[in-house]
Design a protein around this motif. Structure first.
Motif, PDB file in Angstrom:
ATOM      1  N   SER A 217      77.026  -4.019 -66.971  1.00 34.62           N
ATOM      2  CA  SER A 217      76.413  -4.416 -68.233  1.00 34.62           C
ATOM      3  C   SER A 217      77.181  -5.592 -68.823  1.00 34.62           C
ATOM      4  N   MET A 218      76.689  -6.070 -69.967  1.00 32.70           N
ATOM      5  CA  MET A 218      77.267  -7.246 -70.618  1.00 32.70           C
ATOM      6  C   MET A 218      77.793  -6.871 -72.000  1.00 32.70           C
ATOM      7  N   PHE A 219      78.680  -7.707 -72.505  1.00 28.19           N
ATOM      8  CA  PHE A 219      79.226  -7.489 -73.846  1.00 28.19           C
ATOM      9  C   PHE A 219      78.387  -8.282 -74.844  1.00 28.19           C
ATOM     10  N   LEU A 220      77.350  -7.631 -75.342  1.00 28.20           N
ATOM     11  CA  LEU A 220      76.445  -8.269 -76.286  1.00 28.20           C
ATOM     12  C   LEU A 220      76.941  -8.076 -77.717  1.00 28.20           C
ATOM     13  N   HIS A 221      76.472  -8.922 -78.599  1.00 27.16           N
ATOM     14  CA  HIS A 221      76.829  -8.788 -80.011  1.00 27.16           C
ATOM     15  C   HIS A 221      76.102  -7.592 -80.627  1.00 27.16           C
ATOM     16  N   GLY A 222      76.822  -6.848 -81.446  1.00 26.31           N
ATOM     17  CA  GLY A 222      76.201  -5.798 -82.234  1.00 26.31           C
ATOM     18  C   GLY A 222      75.969  -4.484 -81.525  1.00 26.31           C
ATOM     19  N   GLN A 223      76.347  -4.356 -80.250  1.00 29.14           N
ATOM     20  CA  GLN A 223      76.155  -3.077 -79.563  1.00 29.14           C
ATOM     21  C   GLN A 223      77.152  -2.921 -78.426  1.00 29.14           C
ATOM     22  N   LEU A 224      77.496  -1.660 -78.172  1.00 25.30           N
ATOM     23  CA  LEU A 224      78.435  -1.361 -77.106  1.00 25.30           C
ATOM     24  C   LEU A 224      77.806  -1.674 -75.748  1.00 25.30           C
ATOM     25  N   ALA A 225      78.659  -1.923 -74.780  1.00 28.77           N
ATOM     26  CA  ALA A 225      78.165  -2.233 -73.441  1.00 28.77           C
ATOM     27  C   ALA A 225      77.375  -1.063 -72.865  1.00 28.77           C
ATOM     28  N   ILE A 226      77.794   0.181 -73.171  1.00 36.43           N
ATOM     29  CA  ILE A 226      77.086   1.336 -72.607  1.00 36.43           C
ATOM     30  C   ILE A 226      75.713   1.532 -73.243  1.00 36.43           C
ATOM     31  N   ASN A 227      75.476   0.900 -74.377  1.00 33.86           N
ATOM     32  CA  ASN A 227      74.163   0.981 -75.022  1.00 33.86           C
ATOM     33  C   ASN A 227      73.282  -0.207 -74.674  1.00 33.86           C
ATOM     34  N   SER A 228      73.782  -1.088 -73.822  1.00 34.73           N
ATOM     35  CA  SER A 228      73.034  -2.252 -73.371  1.00 34.73           C
ATOM     36  C   SER A 228      72.412  -1.959 -72.008  1.00 34.73           C
ATOM     37  N   PRO A 229      71.458  -2.783 -71.579  1.00 31.87           N
ATOM     38  CA  PRO A 229      70.858  -2.571 -70.252  1.00 31.87           C
ATOM     39  C   PRO A 229      71.910  -2.541 -69.147  1.00 31.87           C
ATOM     40  N   GLN A 230      71.711  -1.640 -68.208  1.00 33.56           N
ATOM     41  CA  GLN A 230      72.636  -1.456 -67.089  1.00 33.56           C
ATOM     42  C   GLN A 230      71.941  -1.849 -65.785  1.00 33.56           C
ATOM     43  N   PHE A 231      72.569  -2.753 -65.044  1.00 35.60           N
ATOM     44  CA  PHE A 231      72.038  -3.164 -63.746  1.00 35.60           C
ATOM     45  C   PHE A 231      72.703  -2.300 -62.661  1.00 35.60           C
ATOM     46  N   GLU A 232      71.900  -1.505 -61.998  1.00 37.76           N
ATOM     47  CA  GLU A 232      72.427  -0.685 -60.905  1.00 37.76           C
ATOM     48  C   GLU A 232      72.397  -1.510 -59.629  1.00 37.76           C
ATOM     49  N   ILE A 233      73.564  -1.746 -59.054  1.00 41.41           N
ATOM     50  CA  ILE A 233      73.708  -2.673 -57.931  1.00 41.41           C
ATOM     51  C   ILE A 233      74.272  -1.956 -56.725  1.00 41.41           C
ATOM     52  N   GLU A 234      73.682  -2.246 -55.580  1.00 51.90           N
ATOM     53  CA  GLU A 234      74.192  -1.731 -54.315  1.00 51.90           C
ATOM     54  C   GLU A 234      75.181  -2.748 -53.749  1.00 51.90           C
ATOM     55  N   GLY A 235      76.381  -2.270 -53.429  1.00 51.80           N
ATOM     56  CA  GLY A 235      77.392  -3.184 -52.922  1.00 51.80           C
ATOM     57  C   GLY A 235      77.890  -2.836 -51.538  1.00 51.80           C
ATOM     58  N   THR A 236      77.233  -1.881 -50.882  1.00 48.52           N
ATOM     59  CA  THR A 236      77.738  -1.416 -49.585  1.00 48.52           C
ATOM     60  C   THR A 236      77.304  -2.305 -48.433  1.00 48.52           C
ATOM     61  N   HIS A 237      76.363  -3.214 -48.648  1.00 50.72           N
ATOM     62  CA  HIS A 237      75.868  -4.054 -47.560  1.00 50.72           C
ATOM     63  C   HIS A 237      76.092  -5.539 -47.873  1.00 50.72           C
ATOM     64  N   ASP A 238      77.211  -5.839 -48.492  1.00 47.11           N
ATOM     65  CA  ASP A 238      77.562  -7.225 -48.778  1.00 47.11           C
ATOM     66  C   ASP A 238      76.471  -7.955 -49.559  1.00 47.11           C
ATOM     67  N   THR A 239      75.986  -7.337 -50.617  1.00 50.43           N
ATOM     68  CA  THR A 239      74.986  -7.984 -51.448  1.00 50.43           C
ATOM     69  C   THR A 239      75.654  -9.068 -52.288  1.00 50.43           C
ATOM     70  N   VAL A 240      74.857 -10.037 -52.705  1.00 51.17           N
ATOM     71  CA  VAL A 240      75.386 -11.169 -53.475  1.00 51.17           C
ATOM     72  C   VAL A 240      76.058 -10.688 -54.752  1.00 51.17           C
ATOM     73  N   LEU A 241      75.355  -9.869 -55.533  1.00 49.16           N
ATOM     74  CA  LEU A 241      75.917  -9.387 -56.794  1.00 49.16           C
ATOM     75  C   LEU A 241      77.044  -8.396 -56.558  1.00 49.16           C
ATOM     76  N   GLY A 242      76.901  -7.558 -55.529  1.00 43.84           N
ATOM     77  CA  GLY A 242      77.963  -6.610 -55.231  1.00 43.84           C
ATOM     78  C   GLY A 242      79.278  -7.316 -54.932  1.00 43.84           C
ATOM     79  N   GLU A 243      79.224  -8.403 -54.169  1.00 42.16           N
ATOM     80  CA  GLU A 243      80.434  -9.162 -53.841  1.00 42.16           C
ATOM     81  C   GLU A 243      81.037  -9.787 -55.100  1.00 42.16           C
ATOM     82  N   GLN A 244      80.185 -10.351 -55.959  1.00 42.36           N
ATOM     83  CA  GLN A 244      80.677 -10.996 -57.177  1.00 42.36           C
ATOM     84  C   GLN A 244      81.322  -9.980 -58.117  1.00 42.36           C
TER      85      GLN A 244
END
Length: 273
Positions: A217-244
């Motif tokens: 998630s991201m650190f948005l203004h006015g709300q906690l990160a856990i209350n912001s949208p969460q991107f569920e990412i798979e990182g077991t197969h060398d995905t672009v976002l998983g690596e980053q």
């Protein structure tokens, strides 16, 4: 045209069949030709065989298509599309899925949490303890140093205090460290499996990792990160976002400083960046 000819052939054979049957019952065929039934039956069977032979070509084509599809690994293709088109993103949650992540922690061998502080730590404490004591999992926690100047910046972005006029963020960090200290004492000889570091840097994202699955998630203004949208990412197969995301975790871990959970207050005071 070909299809119509096939239908007409089959229709003609059917009419002849009914006609022969009626003629045979009335005894007409015996008067015309005693062996007429046998001859006509052979003609009809031959006609059906011819039609079926004509149909074999499209049937073979269908079998070829079926064989080709059977040879495809659909799961591998889908995983490849996720990597190339979606960077590994599996799902986007409206907020942090506490129960789903706790269930993943309950099976994980490696857990990593990166956040300014962990507002939902009390919901994960039991699963973290079980992961360490039951499966010898390695748990890494990264928190912002409570005396960092970045605490004030995040405080301003949230626009909140703890209700007593104290800094909301620094209070949250201190509460997390106290909870982790109690957990550390309960672990006994497994204390080394729980590692906590504080950092004095601007974290770009919050990350909750259980094995090869990340909730980012991201650190948005006015709300906690856990209350912001969460991107569920798979990182077991060398995905672009998983690596980053893993690179960001490694970076923050390297620049962080270990916290002695035996006396976290003293340890925090002694840390210098």
């Amino acid at each position: 045209m070909r299809r119509w000819l096939e239908l007409l052939s089959l229709g003609g054979l059917a009419v002849v069949g009914f006609t022969v049957g009626i003629a045979e019952q009335l005894g007409w065929l015996d008067k015309v030709a005693p062996k007429g039934v046998t001859t006509l039956t052979l003609i009809m069977v031959s006609g059906v065989v011819v039609v079926l032979l004509i149909e074999l070509t499209p049937l073979r084509a269908l079998e070829d298509i079926r064989d080709r599809l059977a040879g495809l690994d659909i799961d591998t293709i889908a995983a490849g599309l996720r990597r190339s088109h979606y960077g590994g993103v599996l799902e986007v949650h409206k907020r942090f899925p506490d129960d789903a992540f706790a269930a993943r922690v309950a099976k994980a061998k490696q857990v990593t949490i990166l956040n300014t502080w962990i507002p939902n730590l009390d919901l994960l404490e039991h699963e973290l303890e079980a992961a360490i004591t039951d499966r010898r999992a390695e748990v890494r926690i990264m928190l912002l140093h409570p005396n960092s100047m970045l605490v004030g910046l995040r405080e301003a972005a949230l626009g909140r205090t703890d209700g007593a006029g104290n800094a909301f963020v620094s209070t949250g960090i201190a509460n997390c460290l106290e909870t982790l200290s109690r957990l550390h004492r309960r672990l006994g000889r497994r204390q080394g499996n729980l590692k906590v570091r504080v950092f004095n840097s601007q974290a770009s994202v919050s990350v909750y990792r259980a094995d090869g699955r990340y909730l980012v998630s991201m650190f948005l203004h006015g709300q906690l990160a856990i209350n912001s949208p969460q991107f569920e990412i798979e990182g077991t197969h060398d995905t672009v976002l998983g690596e980053q995301i893993q690179r960001e975790l490694d970076t923050l871990w390297d620049i962080g400083r270990d916290v002695d959970l035996g006396d976290w207050n003293r340890s925090i005071d002694m840390i210098r960046f």
